[in-house]
Write an enzyme that holds these catalytic residues in place. Structure first.
Site, PDB file in Angstrom:
ATOM      1  N   LEU A   1       0.842  -1.196   0.000  1.00 46.96           N
ATOM      2  CA  LEU A   1       0.000   0.000   0.000  1.00 46.96           C
ATOM      3  C   LEU A   1       0.879   1.248   0.000  1.00 46.96           C
ATOM      4  O   LEU A   1       1.609   1.509   0.948  1.00 46.96           O
ATOM      5  CB  LEU A   1      -0.916  -0.007   1.223  1.00 46.96           C
ATOM      6  N   ALA A   2       0.795   2.015  -1.099  1.00 45.23           N
ATOM      7  CA  ALA A   2       1.652   3.196  -1.261  1.00 45.23           C
ATOM      8  C   ALA A   2       0.888   4.352  -1.887  1.00 45.23           C
ATOM      9  O   ALA A   2       1.436   5.137  -2.653  1.00 45.23           O
ATOM     10  CB  ALA A   2       2.865   2.849  -2.124  1.00 45.23           C
TER      11      ALA A   2
ATOM     12  N   SER B   1      56.484  23.098  -9.490  1.00 45.15           N
ATOM     13  CA  SER B   1      55.431  23.721  -8.699  1.00 45.15           C
ATOM     14  C   SER B   1      54.822  24.910  -9.432  1.00 45.15           C
ATOM     15  O   SER B   1      55.469  25.551 -10.265  1.00 45.15           O
ATOM     16  CB  SER B   1      55.998  24.203  -7.353  1.00 45.15           C
TER      17      SER B   1
ATOM     18  N   GLU C   1      -9.748  -0.703  18.455  1.00 45.89           N
ATOM     19  CA  GLU C   1      -8.981   0.536  18.418  1.00 45.89           C
ATOM     20  C   GLU C   1      -8.891   1.136  19.817  1.00 45.89           C
ATOM     21  O   GLU C   1      -9.765   0.947  20.661  1.00 45.89           O
ATOM     22  CB  GLU C   1      -9.636   1.528  17.459  1.00 45.89           C
TER      23      GLU C   1
ATOM     24  N   ARG D   1       1.520  14.659   6.887  1.00 42.40           N
ATOM     25  CA  ARG D   1       2.302  15.069   8.051  1.00 42.40           C
ATOM     26  C   ARG D   1       3.794  15.240   7.740  1.00 42.40           C
ATOM     27  O   ARG D   1       4.529  15.836   8.513  1.00 42.40           O
ATOM     28  CB  ARG D   1       2.111  14.076   9.200  1.00 42.40           C
TER      29      ARG D   1
ATOM     30  N   THR E   1      -7.983   1.264   3.581  1.00 37.63           N
ATOM     31  CA  THR E   1      -7.146   0.100   3.260  1.00 37.63           C
ATOM     32  C   THR E   1      -7.930  -1.024   2.612  1.00 37.63           C
ATOM     33  O   THR E   1      -7.418  -1.730   1.739  1.00 37.63           O
ATOM     34  CB  THR E   1      -6.474  -0.405   4.536  1.00 37.63           C
TER      35      THR E   1
ATOM     36  N   LYS F   1       5.473  10.619   0.668  1.00 33.84           N
ATOM     37  CA  LYS F   1       6.036  10.038   1.881  1.00 33.84           C
ATOM     38  C   LYS F   1       6.871   8.798   1.590  1.00 33.84           C
ATOM     39  O   LYS F   1       7.989   8.652   2.106  1.00 33.84           O
ATOM     40  CB  LYS F   1       4.928   9.684   2.876  1.00 33.84           C
TER      41      LYS F   1
END
Length: 497
Positions: free
Chosen positions: A14-15, A413, A163, A21, A87, A28
């Site tokens: 899952l992307a 040099s 939850e 945030r 989801t 992200k």
């Protein structure tokens, strides 16, 4: 635990989330730690399960995420979640894209960079061996506040995921939490996904609701407790990203130390996941080894060194150096305060010394550029020594040109090589020479005329200054200047003109 049979495994990553945030223009899952994107870490772990197919669900900024995923895992299918409806909806989109009808479906998240392939294999093995409809990857934590709790019955079978905000006082005492990573029997999943509801505050379809549907159908639900539960942690903001980055680096550094690498100060040493180190390498404090850097055995790197996509040979020493896309040969020396830009190749036993910058330069075996020089678009032959303060003037304002210095040459040099030039094998150049053309093998090139000394210049041109007064006093033999004698056998003091 026996290795699982994963011939019919579909993995869903899952992307699609926005990751608001992070407060970033970058999605992200494309933020990096350890030299790899968050989703890249997950895809690497997933690949170790040898799945039949992998489906990445993309949505938010998919024009950036999709090409990145395809570059990392070309066989990965891409499923587009046009609207982020939770989801459960994302997994439904994925299995439809994959055409999955049998086997096991494993669901992972694209922002859990510490997850390992072995952990996923063990999880799926237990799920399949127990013939469950649903399995959860869970963990026992000391501070479960904020996490969904795994509620079990007296026999240890999972009853529900509750939850935190919905938990009773008794349930809040449970320390086993749900990671969100789940495995499903495909037949049950395909049947149950259309029956998911979205009667919740967000109006989304939650994958965790499948636990209740499985229980209602009398099917088996279980949880695999992952001892190293931090593997399932995601990065939702920059602070969490940095924390996971530190933890990943600690694990990478610890692994290399256990494989025979000396890391003097692990706290200030950063090693990306693609780096490869030989036995008895020594890494000194303040060192960053990035990208696909490789270090040969017995080499010493650091302190205060950053190497990105570099190759360092056995026994080499690289000190206080910044380098990218460069090759350092066996037993070569670099630094301190050297800057190796892309295309630099230093041969075995060669040296790039202090305050030297190189770019697109091949410096042969045993050749040396010891001090205060710039060498760009050049080839320096075996055994040649480049004098201090040398500049390769490779750019004429329009195009870059190449300089070639042959084998065992000795250049003076403060030289300037105005490219394109060729300096032959065994040739020399005098101090302060500007080389504008070819120097044949064995020849000496000079461009400056004889030194002139103009007596009394300071007194005449700088009268009334401290410089003129000092010169006048020296000429009279007073304190502060050399004594003047009539002894012609005494060597006179050198004069600077």
């Amino acid at each position: 635990m026996a290795e699982p049979v994963l011939k019919d495994l579909t993995v869903v990553v899952l992307a699609a989330g926005g990751g608001t945030r992070m407060r970033s223009k970058t999605p992200k899952v494309l933020h990096e730690i350890g030299g790899r994107s968050l989703v890249g870490h997950v895809l690497a772990a997933v690949a170790e399960t040898s799945p039949r197919s992998v489906v990445a669900v993309v949505g938010h900024q998919r024009e950036l995420v999709a090409p990145h995923v395809s570059a990392l895992l070309p066989d990965c299918l891409l499923a587009v979640q046009e609207e982020q409806k939770g989801t459960g909806h994302a997994v439904r989109v994925a299995v439809e894209a994959a055409g999955t009808t049998s086997g096991t479906v494993l669901v992972a998240y694209g922002d859990t960079p510490l997850l390992t392939g072995q952990s996923l294999r063990d999880f799926v093995a237990e799920h399949e061996a127990a013939q469950r409809a649903v399995s959860l990857l869970s963990g026992d934590v000391a501070e479960p506040a904020g996490y969904g709790r795994v509620v079990r019955d007296a026999d240890g079978e999972v009853l529900a995921i509750v939850e935190h905000k919905d938990a009773t006082a008794e349930q809040l005492e449970i320390t086993e939490i749900n990671s969100g990573i789940m495995a499903f029997e495909a037949g049950f999943l395909l049947d149950a996904l259309p029956r998911l509801g979205n009667d919740n505050a967000k109006g989304e379809y939650y994958l965790t609701d499948l636990v209740g549907l499985a229980r209602e159908a009398g099917l088996m639900v279980g949880a695999h407790v992952l001892e190293d539960v931090v593997q399932t942690e995601g990065a939702n903001d920059r602070a969490q990203l940095a924390a996971l980055g530190r933890l990943l680096n600690e694990r990478v550094v610890d692994r290399w130390m256990r494989e025979g690498v000396t890391v003097v100060d692990p706290a200030t040493t950063w090693i990306d996941v693609h780096v490869d180190l030989g036995r008895d390498v020594t890494i000194l404090p303040g060192t960053q080894l990035l990208g696909a850097t490789t270090i040969g055995e017995d080499a010493v790197v650091g302190p205060d060194t950053t190497l990105k996509d570099c190759e360092v040979g056995a026994g080499a020493r690289v000190v206080r150096t910044h380098a990218e896309l460069a090759v350092v040969g066996d037993d070569a020396q670099v630094g301190p305060f050297s800057y190796l830009r892309p295309g630099t190749r230093l041969g075995a036993g060669g040296k790039i010394g202090g305050f030297v910058e190189t770019k697109n330069a091949v410096i042969g075996d045993g050749a040396k550029v010891p001090h205060l020089s710039y060498v760009g678009d050049a080839e320096i032959g075996e055994g040649t020594n480049i004098g201090a303060g040398t500049i390769v003037a490779n750019y004429d304002g329009v195009a870059k040109h190449r300089t070639v210095v042959g084998r065992h040459a000795r250049t003076g040099s403060n030289n300037t090589f105005v490219a394109p030039v060729v300096i032959g094998d065994g040739a020399s150049t005098g101090g302060g020479t500007v080389v504008r053309g070819e120097v044949p093998p064995g020849a000496l090139a000079v461009s400056a005329g004889p030194m002139r000394v103009i007596e009394g210049w300071a007194q005449e041109r700088r009268a009334g200054t401290a410089q003129a007064d000092a010169a006048e006093a020296a000429g009279r033999g007073t304190a502060g200047g050399p004594e003047v004698t009539d002894d012609s056998s005494q060597a006179s003091a050198p004069e600077l003109g």
